[in-house]
Design an enzyme around this catalytic site. Structure first.
Site, PDB file in Angstrom:
ATOM      1  CG  ASP A 133      -1.981  -3.116  12.124  1.00 13.95           C
ATOM      2  OD1 ASP A 133      -1.197  -4.068  12.317  1.00 13.95           O
ATOM      3  OD2 ASP A 133      -2.601  -2.549  13.043  1.00 13.95           O
ATOM      4  N   GLY A 171      -4.742  -9.192  12.179  1.00 12.81           N
ATOM      5  CA  GLY A 171      -5.663  -8.296  12.867  1.00 12.81           C
ATOM      6  C   GLY A 171      -5.064  -6.930  13.158  1.00 12.81           C
ATOM      7  CD  GLU A 222       2.227  -7.601  10.122  1.00 14.01           C
ATOM      8  OE1 GLU A 222       2.214  -8.335  11.132  1.00 14.01           O
ATOM      9  OE2 GLU A 222       1.401  -6.711   9.929  1.00 14.01           O
ATOM     10  CG  ASN A 281       6.494  -3.626   2.696  1.00 10.03           C
ATOM     11  OD1 ASN A 281       6.578  -3.160   1.572  1.00 10.03           O
ATOM     12  ND2 ASN A 281       7.513  -3.673   3.523  1.00 10.03           N
ATOM     13  N   PRO A 340      -4.579  -8.406  -0.754  1.00 10.79           N
ATOM     14  CG  PRO A 340      -6.008  -6.603  -1.134  1.00 10.79           C
ATOM     15  CD  PRO A 340      -5.202  -7.275  -0.057  1.00 10.79           C
ATOM     16  CG  HIS A 374      -7.279   2.157  -4.380  1.00 12.19           C
ATOM     17  ND1 HIS A 374      -7.260   0.960  -5.059  1.00 12.19           N
ATOM     18  CD2 HIS A 374      -6.531   1.954  -3.259  1.00 12.19           C
ATOM     19  CE1 HIS A 374      -6.539   0.072  -4.370  1.00 12.19           C
ATOM     20  NE2 HIS A 374      -6.095   0.646  -3.280  1.00 12.19           N
ATOM     21  CB  THR A 375     -10.844   8.462  -3.562  1.00 13.18           C
ATOM     22  OG1 THR A 375     -11.118   9.809  -3.935  1.00 13.18           O
ATOM     23  CG2 THR A 375     -10.755   8.425  -2.043  1.00 13.18           C
ATOM     24  CG  ASP A 421      -9.509  10.216  -8.041  1.00  9.20           C
ATOM     25  OD1 ASP A 421      -9.588  10.585  -9.239  1.00  9.20           O
ATOM     26  OD2 ASP A 421     -10.328  10.570  -7.170  1.00  9.20           O
TER      27      ASP A 421
HETATM   28  C1  HEM Z   1      -9.368  -4.332  -2.857  1.00  5.58           C
HETATM   29  C2  HEM Z   1      -8.135  -4.782  -2.911  1.00  5.58           C
HETATM   30  C3  HEM Z   1      -6.938  -3.868  -2.919  1.00  5.58           C
HETATM   31  C4  HEM Z   1      -5.867  -4.001  -3.731  1.00  5.58           C
HETATM   32  C5  HEM Z   1      -5.633  -5.085  -4.766  1.00  5.58           C
HETATM   33  C6  HEM Z   1      -4.979  -2.907  -3.430  1.00  5.58           C
HETATM   34  C7  HEM Z   1      -3.766  -2.704  -4.049  1.00  5.58           C
HETATM   35  C8  HEM Z   1      -3.033  -1.547  -3.961  1.00  5.58           C
HETATM   36  C9  HEM Z   1      -1.857  -1.270  -4.734  1.00  5.58           C
HETATM   37  C10 HEM Z   1      -1.192  -2.220  -5.717  1.00  5.58           C
HETATM   38  C11 HEM Z   1      -1.462  -0.018  -4.426  1.00  5.58           C
HETATM   39  C12 HEM Z   1      -0.258   0.730  -4.992  1.00  5.58           C
HETATM   40  C13 HEM Z   1       0.922   0.512  -4.097  1.00  5.58           C
HETATM   41  C14 HEM Z   1       2.167   1.135  -4.661  1.00  5.58           C
HETATM   42  O1  HEM Z   1       2.505   0.860  -5.809  1.00  5.58           O
HETATM   43  O2  HEM Z   1       2.831   1.898  -3.943  1.00  5.58           O
HETATM   44  C15 HEM Z   1      -2.387   0.500  -3.455  1.00  5.58           C
HETATM   45  C16 HEM Z   1      -2.316   1.752  -2.894  1.00  5.58           C
HETATM   46  C17 HEM Z   1      -3.174   2.178  -1.915  1.00  5.58           C
HETATM   47  N1  HEM Z   1      -4.147   1.446  -1.278  1.00  5.58           N
HETATM   48 FE1  HEM Z   1      -4.857  -0.312  -1.897  1.00  5.58          FE
HETATM   49  N2  HEM Z   1      -5.526  -2.138  -2.453  1.00  5.58           N
HETATM   50  C18 HEM Z   1      -6.722  -2.685  -2.100  1.00  5.58           C
HETATM   51  C19 HEM Z   1      -7.566  -2.236  -1.108  1.00  5.58           C
HETATM   52  C20 HEM Z   1      -7.295  -1.156  -0.298  1.00  5.58           C
HETATM   53  C21 HEM Z   1      -8.012  -0.826   0.896  1.00  5.58           C
HETATM   54  C22 HEM Z   1      -9.136  -1.669   1.484  1.00  5.58           C
HETATM   55  C23 HEM Z   1      -7.462   0.313   1.387  1.00  5.58           C
HETATM   56  C24 HEM Z   1      -7.815   1.086   2.635  1.00  5.58           C
HETATM   57  C25 HEM Z   1      -8.989   1.081   3.202  1.00  5.58           C
HETATM   58  C26 HEM Z   1      -6.428   0.709   0.466  1.00  5.58           C
HETATM   59  C27 HEM Z   1      -5.704   1.858   0.548  1.00  5.58           C
HETATM   60  C28 HEM Z   1      -4.731   2.224  -0.349  1.00  5.58           C
HETATM   61  C29 HEM Z   1      -4.145   3.553  -0.391  1.00  5.58           C
HETATM   62  C30 HEM Z   1      -4.574   4.738   0.448  1.00  5.58           C
HETATM   63  C31 HEM Z   1      -3.152   3.520  -1.366  1.00  5.58           C
HETATM   64  C32 HEM Z   1      -2.208   4.647  -1.762  1.00  5.58           C
HETATM   65  C33 HEM Z   1      -0.951   4.518  -0.925  1.00  5.58           C
HETATM   66  C34 HEM Z   1       0.032   5.662  -1.086  1.00  5.58           C
HETATM   67  O3  HEM Z   1      -0.127   6.524  -1.943  1.00  5.58           O
HETATM   68  O4  HEM Z   1       0.992   5.693  -0.291  1.00  5.58           O
HETATM   69  N3  HEM Z   1      -6.334  -0.217  -0.521  1.00  5.58           N
HETATM   70  N4  HEM Z   1      -3.338  -0.461  -3.181  1.00  5.58           N
HETATM   71  C1  LIG Z   2       8.084   1.051   4.820  1.00  5.06           C
HETATM   72  C2  LIG Z   2       8.867  -0.207   4.759  1.00  5.06           C
HETATM   73  O1  LIG Z   2       9.309  -0.714   5.766  1.00  5.06           O
HETATM   74  N1  LIG Z   2       9.040  -0.717   3.546  1.00  5.06           N
HETATM   75  C3  LIG Z   2       9.812  -1.923   3.338  1.00  5.06           C
HETATM   76  C4  LIG Z   2       9.039  -2.948   2.533  1.00  5.06           C
HETATM   77  O2  LIG Z   2       9.803  -4.072   2.249  1.00  5.06           O
HETATM   78  C5  LIG Z   2      10.991  -3.797   1.516  1.00  5.06           C
HETATM   79  C6  LIG Z   2      11.681  -5.108   1.307  1.00  5.06           C
HETATM   80  O3  LIG Z   2      10.900  -5.945   0.554  1.00  5.06           O
HETATM   81  C7  LIG Z   2      11.877  -2.818   2.299  1.00  5.06           C
HETATM   82  O4  LIG Z   2      13.021  -2.483   1.524  1.00  5.06           O
HETATM   83  C8  LIG Z   2      11.098  -1.560   2.616  1.00  5.06           C
HETATM   84  O5  LIG Z   2      11.876  -0.712   3.426  1.00  5.06           O
END
Ligand code: HEM
Ligand SMILES: CC(=O)N[C@H]1CO[C@H](CO)[C@@H](O)[C@@H]1O
Ligand SMILES: *[C@@H]1O[C@H](CO)[C@@H](O)[C@H](O)[C@H]1NC(C)=O
Ligand SMILES: *[C@@H]1O[C@H](CO)[C@@H](O)[C@H](O)[C@H]1NC(C)=O
Ligand SMILES: *[C@@H]1O[C@H](CO)[C@@H](O)[C@H](O)[C@H]1NC(C)=O
Length: 332
Positions: A73, A78, A93, A99, A169, A199-200, A251
């Site tokens: 978000d 912002g 969005e 997303n 990113p 990512h912990t 993690d």
């Molecule tokens: C530094 C650059 C970052 C990159 C490149 C990045 C990228 C990603 C990617 C690729 C995933 C996996 C998404 C998926 O396959 O479902 C992910 C998950 C996640 N990211 Fe990041 N992220 C970044 C920074 C952050 C930041 C700043 C936060 C929050 C403060 C964050 C919170 C999370 C969390 C909590 C998940 C796990 C989501 C879930 O299990 O539903 N990330 N991120």
């Molecule tokens: C949670 C959510 O709205 N996820 C959407 C992300 O975007 C894809 C399309 O690229 C939707 O299918 C998901 O529902």
């Protein structure tokens, strides 16, 4: 006489209110304040906390989903809850391919908390603030540090998938690319490293890192910065052409605890995403990773600082935006 006095007193009160508002607006950046709802909705934080606890009790995914929702978000136009908008025809969005599979439990947490808040203080608290409070709470309730959230955000009036690209990113980013994007949001390299500590908790789908297992370079199919055993485990969990719904813990050691083990993983070659491991392999960020890996209090302090700064990105305050009554739809 009585009447006149009362008018005078009320008049004086309004002058003070207007002065405070002008001062708040004049402060530019630091427009948010702690206790913004002290008079208008004093129990808002307790109400949100209860909604978060109830939701977390149903599923742990609430924690990563809510935290990531806040990050996305804030990085797109912002922290204005624009990511919450649901469009019947798509194109909002949250519909953007970028997303990155936001888990529905984050949306659900905010929607439930908003409903509970509206029942007590209708039309007063923004969805953007509720998301900021909930993001703080999920961290605290999963073992991470707590802090006072700045409030006073207003909800945005625009949500468009076309605004997402370029603002998030990518897991393939190197240190320079990460720093460049985060600096556009007024976040330093240390903020970026601390926020990556999110990512912990949570998951990543296999396709976000499978290149590191099967097609890294012409010299080595496996990314040499991987710990060899970890790479083996990942190949078992994510074979080539795996079902795209399969995801693994970001993690691998303490996936349900918000702690600094993420940084110890990076030191051990157990960073899942390339953008995670690069924080250790690049000498420019390695000292911070080593510090956070061995000093939880340094990580916690840096994470708090960075979350407060993240919560200020592009905020709308004062007379901008609106207070949505339904977080998934603009007021009309
Ligand atoms: C530094 C650059 C970052 C990159 C490149 C990045 C990228 C990603 C990617 C690729 C995933 C996996 C998404 C998926 O396959 O479902 C992910 C998950 C996640 N990211 Fe990041 N992220 C970044 C920074 C952050 C930041 C700043 C936060 C929050 C403060 C964050 C919170 C999370 C969390 C909590 C998940 C796990 C989501 C879930 O299990 O539903 N990330 N991120
Ligand atoms: C949670 C959510 O709205 N996820 C959407 C992300 O975007 C894809 C399309 O690229 C939707 O299918 C998901 O529902
Ligand atoms: C959590 O769930 C358990 C049962 O699954 C229930 O007994 C408990 O009251 C719940 N706690 C909260 C705070 O909702
Ligand atoms: C989103 O932005 C694109 C490109 O600027 C525009 O064509 C489109 O109409 C916008 N969609 C909505 C729903 O505002
Ligand atoms: C970054 O900070 C500057 C100066 O305070 C401010 O004008 C700008 O709006 C901020 N940028 C974001 C994306 O919040």
């Amino acid at each position: 006489m009585e009447m006149k006095k009362e008018v005078e007193i009320r008049g004086g009160w309004w002058v003070v209110v207007v002065m405070v508002m002008i001062m708040a607006m004049g402060r530019g950046e630091g427009q948010l304040v702690q206790n913004f709802y002290a008079l208008s909705c004093p129990n808002v934080e307790a109400i949100v906390r209860q909604a978060v606890i109830t939701k977390m009790n149903q599923t742990f995914v609430t924690v990563p989903a809510t935290l990531r929702l806040f990050f996305h978000d804030c990085f797109i136009q912002g922290c204005d809850a624009s990511i919450m908008i649901a469009s019947p025809i798509g194109g909002a969005e949250k519909d953007a391919p970028d997303n990155l599979s936001l888990a529905g439990d984050g949306f659900d947490t905010v929607i439930k908390a908003k409903q509970a808040v509206e029942a007590v203080c209708p039309g007063v608290v923004s969805c953007a603030d509720i998301l900021a409070i909930a993001a703080r709470d999920v961290v605290a309730f999963s073992g991470g540090p707590s802090f006072i959230v700045e409030l006073g955000r207003r909800d945005g009036m625009v949500s468009n998938a076309s605004l997402v690209s370029g603002n998030l990113p990518e897991p393939s980013f190197n240190l320079n690319q990460l720093n460049q994007l985060f600096s556009q949001k007024n976040l330093t390299q240390i903020d970026m490293i601390a926020l990556s500590g999110a990512h912990t908790v949570g998951f990543s789908h296999c396709d976000r890192f499978s290149n590191r297992l099967y097609s890294y370079s012409s010299v080595s199919t496996v990314d040499p910065s991987f710990n060899a055993n970890y790479a083996q485990q990942l190949m078992a969990a994510c074979p080539r052409n795996v079902n795209p719904n399969i995801a693994v813990n970001l993690d691998p050691v303490t996936p349900k605890t918000f702690d600094n083990i993420y940084y110890q993983n990076l030191v051990a070659g157990k960073g899942l995403l390339s953008s995670d491991e690069v924080l250790f392999t690049d000498p420019a960020s390695q000292p911070t990773v080593i510090d956070f890996a061995s000093n939880p209090s340094d990580f916690n302090a840096a994470f708090i600082t960075a979350m407060i700064k993240l919560g200020r990105v592009g905020v709308k305050t004062g007379f901008l935006g609106e207070i949505r009554s339904d977080c998934t739809a603009f007021n009309s």
